[in-house]
Design a protein around this motif. Structure first.
Motif, PDB file in Angstrom:
ATOM      1  N   PRO A   5       7.547  20.966  36.734  1.00  0.00           N
ATOM      2  CA  PRO A   5       8.242  19.976  37.567  1.00  0.00           C
ATOM      3  C   PRO A   5       7.841  20.119  39.038  1.00  0.00           C
ATOM      4  O   PRO A   5       7.786  21.229  39.563  1.00  0.00           O
ATOM      5  CB  PRO A   5       9.722  20.328  37.367  1.00  0.00           C
ATOM      6  N   THR A  17      14.291  21.576  42.213  1.00  0.00           N
ATOM      7  CA  THR A  17      15.095  21.979  41.066  1.00  0.00           C
ATOM      8  C   THR A  17      16.524  22.295  41.509  1.00  0.00           C
ATOM      9  O   THR A  17      16.728  23.076  42.444  1.00  0.00           O
ATOM     10  CB  THR A  17      14.492  23.216  40.388  1.00  0.00           C
ATOM     11  N   SER A  18      17.470  21.685  40.859  1.00  0.00           N
ATOM     12  CA  SER A  18      18.871  21.889  41.214  1.00  0.00           C
ATOM     13  C   SER A  18      19.286  23.338  40.990  1.00  0.00           C
ATOM     14  O   SER A  18      18.884  23.971  40.005  1.00  0.00           O
ATOM     15  CB  SER A  18      19.757  20.959  40.379  1.00  0.00           C
ATOM     16  N   GLU A  38      18.788  23.065  30.788  1.00  0.00           N
ATOM     17  CA  GLU A  38      18.272  21.761  31.207  1.00  0.00           C
ATOM     18  C   GLU A  38      18.691  20.657  30.241  1.00  0.00           C
ATOM     19  O   GLU A  38      18.994  19.531  30.668  1.00  0.00           O
ATOM     20  CB  GLU A  38      16.757  21.825  31.334  1.00  0.00           C
ATOM     21  N   LEU A  57      20.837  24.230  37.657  1.00  0.00           N
ATOM     22  CA  LEU A  57      20.029  24.586  36.498  1.00  0.00           C
ATOM     23  C   LEU A  57      19.902  26.104  36.384  1.00  0.00           C
ATOM     24  O   LEU A  57      20.121  26.675  35.313  1.00  0.00           O
ATOM     25  CB  LEU A  57      18.647  23.949  36.604  1.00  0.00           C
ATOM     26  N   SER A  77      11.751  20.451  30.680  1.00  0.00           N
ATOM     27  CA  SER A  77      10.491  20.525  31.409  1.00  0.00           C
ATOM     28  C   SER A  77       9.848  21.884  31.158  1.00  0.00           C
ATOM     29  O   SER A  77      10.554  22.888  31.013  1.00  0.00           O
ATOM     30  CB  SER A  77      10.729  20.350  32.919  1.00  0.00           C
ATOM     31  N   LEU A 112      22.195  19.682  31.129  1.00  0.00           N
ATOM     32  CA  LEU A 112      22.388  19.020  32.427  1.00  0.00           C
ATOM     33  C   LEU A 112      21.680  17.676  32.522  1.00  0.00           C
ATOM     34  O   LEU A 112      22.150  16.774  33.220  1.00  0.00           O
ATOM     35  CB  LEU A 112      21.886  19.927  33.552  1.00  0.00           C
ATOM     36  N   SER A 113      20.533  17.522  31.822  1.00  0.00           N
ATOM     37  CA  SER A 113      19.744  16.311  32.048  1.00  0.00           C
ATOM     38  C   SER A 113      19.220  15.655  30.783  1.00  0.00           C
ATOM     39  O   SER A 113      18.447  14.696  30.873  1.00  0.00           O
ATOM     40  CB  SER A 113      18.559  16.641  32.961  1.00  0.00           C
ATOM     41  N   ASP A 114      19.574  16.172  29.621  1.00  0.00           N
ATOM     42  CA  ASP A 114      19.123  15.597  28.358  1.00  0.00           C
ATOM     43  C   ASP A 114      17.595  15.585  28.228  1.00  0.00           C
ATOM     44  O   ASP A 114      17.013  14.701  27.594  1.00  0.00           O
ATOM     45  CB  ASP A 114      19.645  14.162  28.183  1.00  0.00           C
ATOM     46  N   GLY A 115      16.933  16.545  28.833  1.00  0.00           N
ATOM     47  CA  GLY A 115      15.475  16.653  28.726  1.00  0.00           C
ATOM     48  C   GLY A 115      15.038  18.073  29.044  1.00  0.00           C
ATOM     49  O   GLY A 115      15.819  18.868  29.573  1.00  0.00           O
ATOM     50  N   ARG A 168       9.404  18.220  41.448  1.00  0.00           N
ATOM     51  CA  ARG A 168      10.552  17.852  42.272  1.00  0.00           C
ATOM     52  C   ARG A 168      11.433  19.077  42.526  1.00  0.00           C
ATOM     53  O   ARG A 168      11.281  20.112  41.874  1.00  0.00           O
ATOM     54  CB  ARG A 168      11.367  16.756  41.579  1.00  0.00           C
TER      55      ARG A 168
END
Length: 304
Positions: free
Chosen positions: A222, A226-227, A156, A230, A164, A159-162, A224
């Protein structure tokens, strides 16, 4: 003071409901955990007349029935509770609906690690026990699933700089000891067991977690979508870091997949009773330790 809500009780109930029809996929794991508790119970040389089974998925109640111990089973999931017929109820382990001194045995098999207030639950269990009643449980502990958590976090971040929260926090073995002591159990004992599990892929691991009802129920998980990227990146990370486990198993001709052991703490504690062994108070000893260590105390001779 209110206990922080770490876990979502509705999500836990739904996950366990869905898992009730699929737990045959992980029956070897559940059978092994139940067998460990069964062995511990067989070491106790006393009868039990009223047992409470917390979250035993039908296996613990069957084990207790084989020992002719009258048992009431409970689970936060209605479908899981139904597996424990005939005497069942649906309730949360965080609010046990029992009068004090209702049972002389409480058994919890892999069912307490989703509790927000573990100290409070342990206290309620002790209060529900009769004097000299036994609490017997097994819980997953660290480092269980630590490689999965690390792989998800690194993927993560890339891919997203964060990051969860996606994997439930687990206690340590020492933490389980402190829980028993804090709740006031007498003669607390905590040891560890390890079930060595191997998976051919991360997909297989996640399938087992779903079949066990162990997917994330964190309040801050999360919400939302999830891709898939990931999980693909986490799988690549996890499987690429499994070289050590492959090397370890080379002599067993098993070089596929990766190791993901289940570490469990096995807990036992007794409700306090006057008949139990009591530690000596300071000043009540009969021998001076200095004499024992120096060997100056005369050794009693045993006559022929």
């Amino acid at each position: 003071m209110n206990t922080p809500a770490i876990f979502d009780h509705r999500a836990i109930m739904l996950h366990r409901d869905r898992a009730a029809g699929r737990q045959g996929l992980i029956s070897p794991i559940l059978d092994a955990a139940t067998a460990i508790l069964s062995d511990r119970l067989d070491d106790v040389a006393r009868p039990f007349t009223a047992a409470l089974d917390i979250g035993g998925r039908g296996l613990v109640s069957q084990m207790l029935a084989e020992r002719h111990i009258p048992t009431l089973s409970m689970d936060i999931s209605p479908r899981q509770a139904a597996l424990c017929a005939p005497h069942t109820l649906c309730a949360s382990p965080e609010a046990l609906p029992f009068a004090p001194a209702s049972f002389d045995l409480v058994v919890a098999c892999l069912s307490l690690h989703w509790v927000n207030d573990l100290p409070g639950t342990f206290m309620q269990i002790r209060q529900s026990l009769r004097p000299d009643g036994l609490f017997l449980a097994c819980m997953p502990i660290l480092p269980t699933l630590r490689p999965l958590r690390s792989a998800l976090e690194r993927a993560e971040l890339a891919l997203s700089d964060g990051v969860s929260p996606r994997v439930s926090p687990l206690p340590t073995q020492q933490g389980c000891v402190q829980l028993l002591q804090r709740a006031g159990f007498a003669l607390p004992v905590v040891d560890s067991e390890r079930l060595d599990l191997r998976y051919r892929s991360t997909t297989a691991l996640l399938a087992d977690l779903r079949a066990a009802g162990e997917t994330s129920a964190l309040v801050q998980r999360p919400r939302r979508f999830t891709s898939r990227m990931l999980f693909a990146a986490a799988a690549a990370e996890l499987e690429s870091n499994s070289e050590d486990s492959r090397i370890t198993d080379c002599n067993k001709n098993n070089t596929d997949g990766f190791s993901m052991p289940l570490h469990m703490a096995v807990l036992s504690g007794w409700a306090p009773a006057p008949t139990q062994p009591q530690p000596l108070q300071p000043g009540q000893f009969q021998h001076d330790l200095r004499d024992v260590l120096s060997g100056s105390k005369a050794t009693e001779q045993i006559p022929d």
